[in-house]
Structure formats: structure tokens, C-alpha cells
Enzyme design. Sequence first.
Site, PDB file in Angstrom:
ATOM      1  N   GLY A 279       0.865  -1.178   0.000  1.00  0.00           N
ATOM      2  CA  GLY A 279       0.000   0.000   0.000  1.00  0.00           C
ATOM      3  C   GLY A 279       0.901   1.226   0.000  1.00  0.00           C
ATOM      4  O   GLY A 279       1.885   1.284   0.762  1.00  0.00           O
TER       5      GLY A 279
ATOM      6  N   ARG B 222      10.026  -1.520  -5.436  1.00  0.00           N
ATOM      7  CA  ARG B 222       8.749  -1.446  -6.155  1.00  0.00           C
ATOM      8  C   ARG B 222       8.713  -0.111  -6.904  1.00  0.00           C
ATOM      9  O   ARG B 222       9.015   0.928  -6.318  1.00  0.00           O
ATOM     10  CB  ARG B 222       7.562  -1.564  -5.176  1.00  0.00           C
TER      11      ARG B 222
ATOM     12  N   ASP C  70      -1.661   5.058  -6.169  1.00  0.00           N
ATOM     13  CA  ASP C  70      -0.235   4.783  -5.984  1.00  0.00           C
ATOM     14  C   ASP C  70       0.608   5.915  -6.532  1.00  0.00           C
ATOM     15  O   ASP C  70       1.712   6.163  -6.048  1.00  0.00           O
ATOM     16  CB  ASP C  70       0.107   3.445  -6.641  1.00  0.00           C
TER      17      ASP C  70
ATOM     18  N   LYS D  69      -4.327   0.152  -8.199  1.00  0.00           N
ATOM     19  CA  LYS D  69      -4.352  -1.300  -8.390  1.00  0.00           C
ATOM     20  C   LYS D  69      -5.081  -1.702  -9.666  1.00  0.00           C
ATOM     21  O   LYS D  69      -6.095  -1.115 -10.029  1.00  0.00           O
ATOM     22  CB  LYS D  69      -5.019  -1.926  -7.159  1.00  0.00           C
TER      23      LYS D  69
HETATM   24  O1  MRU Z   1       0.335  -3.782  -4.821  1.00  0.00           O
HETATM   25  P1  MRU Z   1      -0.181  -3.141  -3.580  1.00  0.00           P
HETATM   26  O2  MRU Z   1      -1.038  -3.978  -2.721  1.00  0.00           O
HETATM   27  O3  MRU Z   1       0.885  -2.393  -2.843  1.00  0.00           O
HETATM   28  O4  MRU Z   1      -1.170  -2.130  -4.231  1.00  0.00           O
HETATM   29  C1  MRU Z   1      -1.183  -0.872  -4.003  1.00  0.00           C
HETATM   30  C2  MRU Z   1      -2.399  -0.546  -3.318  1.00  0.00           C
HETATM   31  O5  MRU Z   1      -2.569  -0.859  -2.172  1.00  0.00           O
HETATM   32  C3  MRU Z   1      -3.389   0.125  -4.039  1.00  0.00           C
HETATM   33  O6  MRU Z   1      -3.319   0.282  -5.361  1.00  0.00           O
HETATM   34  C4  MRU Z   1      -4.277   0.975  -3.234  1.00  0.00           C
HETATM   35  O7  MRU Z   1      -5.517   0.974  -3.799  1.00  0.00           O
HETATM   36  C5  MRU Z   1      -3.768   2.392  -3.069  1.00  0.00           C
HETATM   37  S1  MRU Z   1      -2.462   2.590  -1.988  1.00  0.00           S
HETATM   38  C6  MRU Z   1      -3.056   2.300  -0.382  1.00  0.00           C
END
Ligand code: MRU
Length: 346
Positions: free
Chosen positions: A52, A91, A231, A242
Site C-alpha cells: 500500500g 517497487r 499509488d 491497483k
Molecule cells: O500492490 P499493492 O497492494 O501495494 O497495491 C497498491 C495498493 O494498495 C493500491 O493500489 C491501493 O488501492 C492504493 S495505496 C493504499
Amino acid sequence: MKVNGKHYRTVWMEGSSVFMIDQTLLPFEFKIFMAKTCKESCVAIRTMITRGAGAIGVTAGFAMVQAFLEAPKIGFENFVLKAKKEIEDTRPTARNLFYAVDRVFEAGKHSVENAIKEAQLMADENIAEARLIGEYGNELIEDGFQIETHCNAGWLGFVDWGSALAPVYVAKEQGKNIFVYVDETRPRSQGARLTAWELKNEIIPHAIIPDNAGAYYMSQGKIDIIIVGADRVAANGDVANKIGTLEKAIVAKEYGVPFYVAAPLSTFDMNCKTGKDIEIEQRDESEVIYQKGLDKSGEIREILVCNPGSEALNPAFDVTPAKYIKGIITEKGIVEPDRLRIGKLF
Ligand code: MRU
């Protein structure tokens, strides 16, 4: 937020170790993971023990502190620069990771103590901003609203409160009657596992829906508002979130459902002109092919759920163009993506 009556942050630092709720084990097991070194924190980010945008950012900031603490007197600068690059390589998509690493790196130029202070400050800010996002977002939620959300942008994705779920928590606090449709969010099912776990802990009425059911519920007039996290937000208001978010936004426009994004300003990347400039992380196909779950005897197991031998593709994010987004809920208020496009945030 509380787990079994005890207050937890998603991630915190004590001494030279970083502690985090192990999100790979939830909802089946609640365990704290301890990263003793910068390298271990990098592994935790890469393998999504912590995940997240907000939580990744704060963990990355703490990892940068660990690098300063671990650096030898001779070759200090090289060591720290190499570690910075290693953290940044964990990441690629979440803007908060780079924001946090840069901030702690700059602070650490003065002293290691300064780096520690900055990283701890960032963790506190993360909570305060999320709470404000909750308060602004709550203004959009009327009593009786049915809200859809995608992935997990709750407190597990931040240090506390979350982004997309913060307005939900504030609405609940104010006694509003609400119901949340939780997209399961394949392949790692952050919705079905993490968002559902959070909402159940907070006793908020909700149901997990298959990823392909959102259009059905919208067509039935069941969804009053969609709130998702982010993100990275580009300068023109395009938003990376996501995988699967884009589909929801397009369908929402078709059915007249207001589609909102919730994100702190640390997720905005004004150097990124449009969504096309956002790097989309491609993750391993094993996340699609295998699924982890609890078997009938209570053991956590990983099983093959696809045709053996078929290839799988696994983009982790997609970009929703600004034209589908009604507003972005930030700690400073709700901004229309159009306002970003002309370079005026507020
Ligand atoms: O791959 P992740 O689980 O790190 O994904 C990112 C997210 O958690 C999201 O895209 C989320 O909706 C926004 S960031 C809390």
C-alpha cells in the site's frame, strides 16, 4: 486502529529495527514481522509483507534510516547511496516510496539523528493526513450510502486510517448507516483479504464481490459512490492504482456513479506529466496461477488454480485518466483533476 483491543500502527521503528504487520498472512494469522536491517526491509517491501502506497513509503523511509545506521565510517557515502538505490528498486509504482527515501536521505546529510527524526515525523504525518482525508471524504458520504472500493486502501495500506477507507471510518464514527462493496481484487485479493478484515474488525457492514461484479451492481443502482486509493497521481490528474481500477471508473461514468480517488499530496508526482509516464510494475505470474488460503484442517496452503502450463500476465496497476475522476480527496480538501491539469492544486 485496534486489533484484539490493542492499538497498532501498520509499521513502526524501534532502535534499528523496523516492525510491521505481516500482510501476507492476513486474514488468517496476525503476526508482526521484524526487519533488522535495511536489506530485510527491502525484502519486506518487495514481497509485500508491507504494502500500500502509504505503508510502503514509511517503511522505505525507515529502511533509509537503517542504511545510515549501518553505513561504515569509511565509504559512508557510497554505502548509503547504494542502499538508497536498493530501496528504490523494490517497487516502482508507488510515488510515496521515492518521496520518503528522498526526504530521509536529505535529512540524513546533516546527521543520522536527523534522519531518524524525519522518518518518525513522516510516520506521524501519514496518520494525520489520512485522518484529514477521512474528514473531507466523509462529507461526500450520506446516511444510507452504499460504497464500492477496490484493493486495500485502508489503514493497512498506510500507518493508520488509510486513504479510501478513511472516509468510511469517519462516516461510521459519525453514526452513518453505510454498506461497503469490497472488490476482491485479484490476483493477490487485497480486497477480499485485507479490506474485508479491516471492515469486519471495525464492525462495518460489507460484502466481498467478485472483481467482475462491479458493473452489475452499478447497473442495478446499488452503488452510490466509489472511492479508491492511488499509488501515483500525475500532474494532469491521471491516477495509477491497483489493476482493475480503470474498469470500475469507466463503468462508473456509464452509470453516473461518482468516482473518487483518495490520496495524500505525497502521492502526487508533478514531474510526471501524464499517466503514460507512470511505470507499471509487472509482477510474477505465480501470483495469478497460485492462490494461498486456509484448508479445512486450518493449515495455510498454496494451490494451483489455473490450467497447468498456461502462461499468465500480471500487471499490478493501471492508469485511470483524469476524465473519469470526479475528485481527488486529499488532506487539504477535494480537488478536481482539471485543477491539476492547469497546474493549480488548490
Ligand atoms: O500492490 P499493492 O497492494 O501495494 O497495491 C497498491 C495498493 O494498495 C493500491 O493500489 C491501493 O488501492 C492504493 S495505496 C493504499
